[in-house]
Every structure is written in C-alpha cells, then in structure tokens.
Design a protein around this motif. Structure first.
Motif, mmCIF file in Angstrom:
data_model
loop_
_atom_site.group_PDB
_atom_site.id
_atom_site.type_symbol
_atom_site.label_atom_id
_atom_site.label_comp_id
_atom_site.label_asym_id
_atom_site.label_seq_id
_atom_site.Cartn_x
_atom_site.Cartn_y
_atom_site.Cartn_z
ATOM 1 N N MET A 57 0.814 -1.212 0.000
ATOM 2 C CA MET A 57 0.000 0.000 0.000
ATOM 3 C C MET A 57 0.848 1.263 0.000
ATOM 4 O O MET A 57 0.406 2.310 -0.501
ATOM 5 C CB MET A 57 -0.921 -0.009 1.236
ATOM 6 C CG MET A 57 -1.958 -1.097 1.251
ATOM 7 S SD MET A 57 -3.032 -0.969 2.697
ATOM 8 C CE MET A 57 -4.162 -2.319 2.397
ATOM 9 N N ASP A 58 2.033 1.190 0.567
ATOM 10 C CA ASP A 58 2.902 2.367 0.692
ATOM 11 C C ASP A 58 4.109 2.201 -0.215
ATOM 12 O O ASP A 58 4.674 1.107 -0.318
ATOM 13 C CB ASP A 58 3.370 2.536 2.138
ATOM 14 C CG ASP A 58 2.200 2.519 3.119
ATOM 15 O OD1 ASP A 58 1.213 3.226 2.857
ATOM 16 O OD2 ASP A 58 2.273 1.769 4.116
ATOM 17 N N PRO A 59 4.552 3.270 -0.872
ATOM 18 C CA PRO A 59 5.723 3.149 -1.757
ATOM 19 C C PRO A 59 7.006 2.988 -0.956
ATOM 20 O O PRO A 59 7.110 3.379 0.211
ATOM 21 C CB PRO A 59 5.701 4.468 -2.535
ATOM 22 C CG PRO A 59 5.012 5.428 -1.626
ATOM 23 C CD PRO A 59 3.987 4.620 -0.865
ATOM 24 N N LEU A 60 8.010 2.411 -1.589
ATOM 25 C CA LEU A 60 9.318 2.271 -0.966
ATOM 26 C C LEU A 60 10.015 3.623 -0.876
ATOM 27 O O LEU A 60 9.921 4.444 -1.802
ATOM 28 C CB LEU A 60 10.190 1.311 -1.780
ATOM 29 C CG LEU A 60 9.981 -0.181 -1.566
ATOM 30 C CD1 LEU A 60 10.798 -0.971 -2.566
ATOM 31 C CD2 LEU A 60 10.351 -0.582 -0.157
ATOM 32 N N PRO A 61 10.731 3.901 0.201
ATOM 33 C CA PRO A 61 11.489 5.168 0.279
ATOM 34 C C PRO A 61 12.643 5.163 -0.707
ATOM 35 O O PRO A 61 13.207 4.121 -1.049
ATOM 36 C CB PRO A 61 11.964 5.202 1.728
ATOM 37 C CG PRO A 61 11.979 3.777 2.168
ATOM 38 C CD PRO A 61 10.872 3.093 1.425
ATOM 39 N N GLN A 62 13.023 6.344 -1.159
ATOM 40 C CA GLN A 62 14.113 6.452 -2.108
ATOM 41 C C GLN A 62 15.445 6.230 -1.418
ATOM 42 O O GLN A 62 15.617 6.516 -0.228
ATOM 43 C CB GLN A 62 14.085 7.819 -2.788
ATOM 44 C CG GLN A 62 14.313 8.990 -1.861
ATOM 45 C CD GLN A 62 14.146 10.321 -2.566
ATOM 46 O OE1 GLN A 62 13.048 10.664 -3.011
ATOM 47 N NE2 GLN A 62 15.233 11.065 -2.693
ATOM 48 N N ILE A 63 16.387 5.699 -2.164
ATOM 49 C CA ILE A 63 17.707 5.375 -1.626
ATOM 50 C C ILE A 63 18.628 6.596 -1.684
ATOM 51 O O ILE A 63 19.280 6.952 -0.703
ATOM 52 C CB ILE A 63 18.315 4.192 -2.390
ATOM 53 C CG1 ILE A 63 17.380 2.965 -2.318
ATOM 54 C CG2 ILE A 63 19.682 3.842 -1.816
ATOM 55 C CD1 ILE A 63 17.163 2.420 -0.939
#
Length: 430
Positions: free
Chosen positions: A239-245
C-alpha cells in the motif's frame, strides 16, 4: 545370385559345417542369404520424391477442365473453384487478414523485451536501454536493517537451514528433485519465514503477493521505441511506496555519469521486432482501484516457468529490465506519459533472483522518464550478484578414490546471504 552373395556363402560354409549339425547347415545358409539381402536393401538408394508440375497459365487461353462433368477425367485439368465464404461467423475457421491490413500495423518497428529475451551484452545492454548508472553492492543503510536484534527471527539460522533442507530433501520423494522445483519451494519457504515478523512489524501486513501479472511499459531511446511486456516473476506489492535510496544531491550527480557503449553491437540486437503495437501502452497489471498499487519486490526463479534457461549475466539483465518496467509503469501512472527530466519523488523497486542456491540482489531507483538522450539525470541500480546461500546439499555423500569429499546433508551455510534477503523484505516496513 549376386557375386557378393556367393562369396559370402562360400566363406561362411566351413563355419556352419563345424558349428552346426549337418541337418542345420542348409538353414544357416538361408539365414545368411536373408541377412545379406536385408542389409543390401537398407543401403540401397531411395529415389527422391517427384516434384509436382507447375501449373502453366497462358494469357488468352482457357483451360479445359472436368468441372462440368462432376467427376475426374484423365487428361483434363483440375478446375479452380472460388473460395466458399460462409454467411455466418465460425471462429474455428477464422482466417486473419494480412498484417499490413490490421488496424495496429505501423511501418516503424517496436523493439520488445519479454521474458524469453536474452541480452547479448547482459547487464551492460540493460543499463544502456534504461539509461541507468550501475553501483556495485547494496546500499549500507539498507543492509543495516537486518543487523538490529529486533528485526531478526528467533532461531534464525536453524530455521533457515530447515527451510533449505525442506526444499532439497523433504519436499519430494524423488532421489534428486529438479532445480525448478526446489528453487521455487525454497523461495516460498524463505518468504514464509520472513512473514513471521508481522507480529512485531505490523506494516508487513500491508502487502500482497501477485503471480502471473501482465506488465507493459513503453519508452523511447533515441529514435527507437522500446517496450517491456510479459508475465514474469512473483511480485510483492504494498500500500505504501518504498522510500528512495539516493537523495536529491546524489541524483543530481548522476548527470556526470557517461553511459557505456558496446559499438558495433546494436543495443536492440536481441529484442523482438514487431509492427503491430500501441505506441503508448503502460499497464502495471492491476486496476486503478487496486489497494496495493506500489511494486515492492519482484522475485525471479531461474528458468522456472519461463520456458527457457538464461545464463547468469542475461538473468541479471532480465531482472534490471523488469524492475525498470514496473517502476516506469508506476511513474507513468503518477506523473503522466510525458517525459519528466527529474521526478519529484523517485520510484524504487527491488528484485531478487535465485536458482535454489545462488541469489542475485538488486535495487532500482527511477529518477527520470526522459530516456531519449544520453545526457541529463540517470537512473540508478544497486546490484549484488552471485551470493551463495550454501555450498552443497547432497542426498548421498560424494566419494572419490574411497574418500568422502562432500558429506551428505547441508554443508557450507552462509547466514549473511539470508540477512540480505531479510533486509530487502523489511525495507519500507521498519
């Protein structure tokens, strides 16, 4: 009688006289004749099939046929009847129109990368097609997720080894199960083991596994139109996007990176060339109201269900292409199909590949959808290839020169490999 037959019979007559009884000598000579005749027939030349005569049509002359007589007449030509068209639609006898008459036909070809594509240059070719910068190894901040005691599984090493033994020894009655079977079983065992942390990390319950989803994403690279299409991999959505690296400053520094070329090899040498396609096709495989729209991790099993076996370098290239395709389809859904020089929020997608013993770990970050030129901001990919989970898993010991070189059972287990697998699984939930 042939001279060769008589010579063979004269040579075999003393032998039959010594070994066989006098009454059986004649029978032996007959068997020798039959054997020689059969062998001679097998080596005889078979005449080539006769080619059918070409039908000659002379303008201005009408052929005399037996159509009016309603039966075959020797010496008359076979009539040519018009094709019978049905006055109803029968799907069993459907005849497709020529390709150039179809509504989706276009003169300019489209280069398609599917689940059977094998990139000649491997990862280097995939990096050029996706305008991506390669970074060796996984991000340290990501690897640190599995080091915390709160993020580890109770009796982790023992349970992982039991999962390996279940896939290699206990899940089949065969003496040596196939690679496709035990690699798929091992992947599901490890995912089930990681999901046991849901009680301490409730965010893991906001995910879903999808199988046999259809992906389609298109982009332009120079003057070529490219697409990624097909059903491949086991996708974990959330449901939630992955945080950017990478932060904004690191993303801006990618503009100085120079993409590696492999001239004179064409970047589209191994891609399927089609003329019937839609120019702007972007589908993540799910409807717009799907509650888990963000792609988290794509899991690949080497050779299972794909119908073809890829080499390790080409297998990693497929991981890069399909991770990029999932990220691009999501970016087009969020920001539109128009090329964006720099995304306000990059899209991150992970990928894990395995053949049952060796793992490939990958993290892809989509920073831009403007892929036509080689200048400007590049995408980023972190790749950790050929990581062994264990060395040997033998049902029977390997014995050479009366010495046991490899004992039976599991040997050479490496716990740091599962730590990387667990870190990618916990990314976004911790």
């Amino acid at each position: 009688m042939f001279p060769e037959t008589a010579q063979c019979l004269r040579a075999a007559a003393p032998l039959f006289g010594r070994v066989c009884a006098p009454g059986r000598a004649a029978e032996g000579r007959q068997q020798a004749r039959r054997h020689f005749a059969v062998s001679r027939c097998r080596t005889a030349k078979v005449p080539a099939p006769r080619r059918p005569r070409e039908r000659v049509q002379i303008p201005g002359l009408e052929a005399v046929t037996y159509g009016e007589r309603m039966h075959f007449v020797p010496g008359l030509t076979k009539p040519v009847n018009p094709r019978w068209e049905r006055d109803y639609k029968d799907p069993r006898h459907y005849k497709a129109p020529p390709s150039h008459e179809m509504p989706l036909y276009k003169e300019k070809p489209c280069h398609v990368y599917n689940q059977r594509s094998s990139a000649l240059e491997g990862v280097r070719q995939a990096l050029w097609l996706t305008k991506t910068q390669l970074i060796s190894g996984l991000p340290p901040r990501l690897l640190s997720l599995a080091d915390a005691p709160a993020n580890q599984i109770p009796d982790q090493d023992e349970r992982v080894q039991n999962a390996i033994k279940h896939a290699r020894f206990w899940d089949s009655i065969e003496e040596r199960p196939g690679k496709d079977k035990y690699s798929t079983s091992l992947l599901f065992n490890l995912l089930h083991l990681c999901a046991s942390l849901q009680s301490s990390h409730p965010a893991l319950g906001r995910r879903m596994l999808a199988e046999k989803y259809s992906l389609a994403a298109s982009w332009k690279r120079g003057e070529d139109l490219l697409q990624v299409r097909g059903q491949n991999g086991l996708l974990q959505t959330c449901m939630d996007p992955l945080p950017q690296i990478s932060g904004k400053e690191e993303v801006g520094n990618t503009a100085d990176h120079v993409l590696e070329t492999f001239y004179p090899v064409s970047p589209t040498i191994d891609l399927q060339k089609v003329h019937m396609y839609k120019e702007e096709v972007n589908c993540s495989g799910f409807r717009e109201d799907y509650p888990y729209p963000h792609a988290h991790t794509v899991y690949f099993v080497g050779g299972a269900g794909a119908g073809c076996k890829l080499q390790p370098e080409q297998f990693r290239a497929k991981m890069v292409m399909f991770a990029f395709g999932n990220a691009l389809a999501r970016a087009h859904r969020l920001y539109g199909s128009q090329p964006q020089r720099e995304l306000d929020r990059p899209v991150t997608v992970q990928a894990v590949g395995t053949n049952g013993r060796i793992f490939q770990f990958l993290v892809f970050q989509l920073n831009t959808t403007d892929l036509s030129g080689d200048d400007g901001i590049k995408n980023q990919v972190w790749l950790d290839p050929d990581v062994e989970l264990y060395e040997f898993a033998k049902v029977r010991p390997l014995i050479r020169k009366k010495q046991i070189e490899v004992p039976a059972g599991l040997a050479g287990y490496k716990p740091e490999t599962f730590s990387k697998f667990l870190a990618l699984y916990l990314h976004g939930a911790v």
